[in-house]
Design a protein around this motif. Structure first.
Motif, short mmCIF file in Angstrom:
data_model
loop_
_atom_site.label_atom_id
_atom_site.label_comp_id
_atom_site.label_asym_id
_atom_site.label_seq_id
_atom_site.Cartn_x
_atom_site.Cartn_y
_atom_site.Cartn_z
N ARG A 18 0.85 -1.19 0.00
CA ARG A 18 0.00 0.00 0.00
C ARG A 18 0.89 1.24 0.00
O ARG A 18 2.07 1.16 0.31
CB ARG A 18 -0.93 0.01 1.21
N ALA A 19 0.28 2.37 -0.35
CA ALA A 19 1.03 3.62 -0.42
C ALA A 19 1.44 4.09 0.97
O ALA A 19 0.88 3.67 1.98
CB ALA A 19 0.20 4.69 -1.12
N GLY A 20 2.43 4.98 1.00
CA GLY A 20 2.91 5.52 2.26
C GLY A 20 4.38 5.23 2.42
O GLY A 20 4.77 4.07 2.58
N ASP A 24 5.44 8.81 6.47
CA ASP A 24 4.07 9.11 6.08
C ASP A 24 3.11 8.22 6.86
O ASP A 24 3.45 7.08 7.18
CB ASP A 24 3.86 8.84 4.58
N PRO A 26 0.14 5.56 7.24
CA PRO A 26 -0.27 4.49 6.33
C PRO A 26 -1.46 4.90 5.48
O PRO A 26 -2.28 5.71 5.88
CB PRO A 26 -0.64 3.35 7.29
N SER A 27 -1.53 4.34 4.29
CA SER A 27 -2.67 4.58 3.42
C SER A 27 -3.95 4.09 4.09
O SER A 27 -3.94 3.16 4.89
CB SER A 27 -2.45 3.83 2.10
N ALA A 28 -5.05 4.74 3.74
CA ALA A 28 -6.34 4.30 4.28
C ALA A 28 -6.69 2.90 3.78
O ALA A 28 -7.46 2.18 4.42
CB ALA A 28 -7.43 5.29 3.88
N ASP A 32 -3.58 -2.34 -1.63
CA ASP A 32 -3.86 -1.48 -2.77
C ASP A 32 -3.23 -2.06 -4.04
O ASP A 32 -2.06 -1.77 -4.35
CB ASP A 32 -3.31 -0.08 -2.49
N PHE A 35 -1.64 0.52 -6.45
CA PHE A 35 -0.34 1.03 -6.02
C PHE A 35 0.75 -0.01 -6.23
O PHE A 35 1.86 0.32 -6.69
CB PHE A 35 -0.39 1.43 -4.54
#
Length: 371
Positions: A18-20, A24, A26-28, A32, A35
């Motif tokens: 997942r993104a992040g 940052d 973590p992505s919600a 993902d 991503f």
């Protein structure tokens, strides 16, 4: 140990689920696929040779992600982290060989035994790291037999007994690259006996050189040769001051996240006051005590922030300064580098577009001098 520099070089990236990036939130999304695809394709476009697909007791399954990425990339290799002992080595060998054939020879496997005894208990493993290393050695032995044996074979060992084992699918090139890590004598011996590439965490010139020498010596004791890979976080700026400013801003973001209660995967299994379990993580905690800046451009700020947990040694500087440090590691016998930036996609373009070409130029220039 000093090794002559050659054009042998592998640049490895990483695919998270997942993104992040570092620092940052973590992505919600907990998982993902878009991503995963985008970050793999970005690293392929940037010229990376391979990407690590990580694994832990709570993470998405790495071989499934490798299978997902195979048709969405054309050249990029995969270094799929895999824990021995939870499925049969015969099964794992066939799964890996299948992915390798589907991807036309791009599969690789990173054997991991788990940095912390408590973390692996989430998957039902109530044993010691030493026990897991012995299991891992025999596990790879059986996998290699599956990949190479033209006829059914029997194997009776300490942990695995099989009769009539055979596979109808073989790796594209006869075998799959096996990566293996660890800093203990047992880990290095297993690596020297069964692995193709020894993977170590970011370290000083002295620390990394000593581990690389031990890995090469372990392989030699078993009549083999081995390659060595090292992981580093990379922060590159147009100027040294710009790179340092970026590192300082990253440190502030990380500390803010920690202050807000963010915890990593490993931290979920730890208790307050615990020391990092893995030998490599302990070494990273020690690095932070040695100073903020070591060697030419090694920054220990993230190791300090995370207490050594994770793989967060950082090279900070201009592309030329960072490439110069990577050249020194090459002189110490390290020819593969897992390079990741705080921003996975944008930093991949910088690393692949500026840093790696400069490193290749330095290698070519050195070869011209020594030819």
């Amino acid at each position: 140990m000093s090794t002559p520099i050659s054009s042998d070089l592998e640049i490895v990236g990483i695919v998270n689920h997942r993104a992040g990036g570092v620092g940052d939130p973590p992505s919600a999304l907990d998982f993902d696929p878009d991503f995963i695809r985008d970050v793999a394709q970005a690293q392929e476009a940037a010229g990376y040779d391979r990407v690590l697909i990580a694994n832990a007791a709570t993470m998405p399954e790495s071989m499934a992600i490798g299978s997902f990425l195979a048709p969405q990339t054309s050249r990029l290799g995969f270094m799929m982290a895999h824990r021995p002992g939870f499925i049969a080595p015969t099964t794992a060998a066939r799964q890996l060989a299948t992915i390798d054939r589907l991807s036309k020879g791009r599969a690789g496997v990173h054997i991991i035994v788990g940095a912390d005894d408590r973390e692996v208990q989430a998957d039902g493993a109530f044993n010691t790291k030493e026990h897991r290393y012995r299991v891992a050695g025999e596990y790879v032995e059986v996998m290699r037999k599956i990949w190479s044996s033209p006829e059914p074979f029997d194997h009776q060992g300490e942990f695995y007994n099989v009769k009539g084992a055979h596979a109808l699918v073989r790796p594209e090139n006869g075998a799959i690259p096996v990566y293996f890590g660890g800093t203990s004598d047992l880990a290095l011996d297993m690596c020297g006996q069964w692995a193709d590439i020894y993977a170590l965490g970011g370290d000083t010139f002295a620390g990394a050189g000593a581990l690389a020498a031990r890995a090469h010596a372990a392989a030699a004791r078993h009549g083999r040769a081995i390659k060595v890979l090292m992981t580093m976080v990379i922060i590159v700026g147009e100027t040294e001051s710009a790179a340092h400013a970026r590192a300082a801003a990253l440190y502030d973001r990380v500390m803010a996240q920690i202050g807000a209660g963010a915890r990593g995967i490993m931290a979920a299994h730890e208790k307050d006051g615990d020391k990092p379990a893995a030998g490599a993580f302990q070494r990273m905690a020690e690095q932070a005590k040695e100073g903020d800046w070591l060697d030419r451009c090694l920054w220990t700020g993230l190791n300090k922030a995370y207490g050594g947990r994770g793989n967060n040694s950082v090279l900070v500087g201009t592309a030329e300064q960072v490439a110069d440090s990577l050249m020194e590691y090459r002189r110490l016998g390290i020819t593969r580098f897992l390079l990741r930036g705080p921003d996975q996609i944008n930093d991949a373009a910088i690393i692949g577009g500026k840093l790696v070409p400069m490193l290749r130029q330095m290698i070519a220039a050195q070869e011209a001098v020594t030819a």
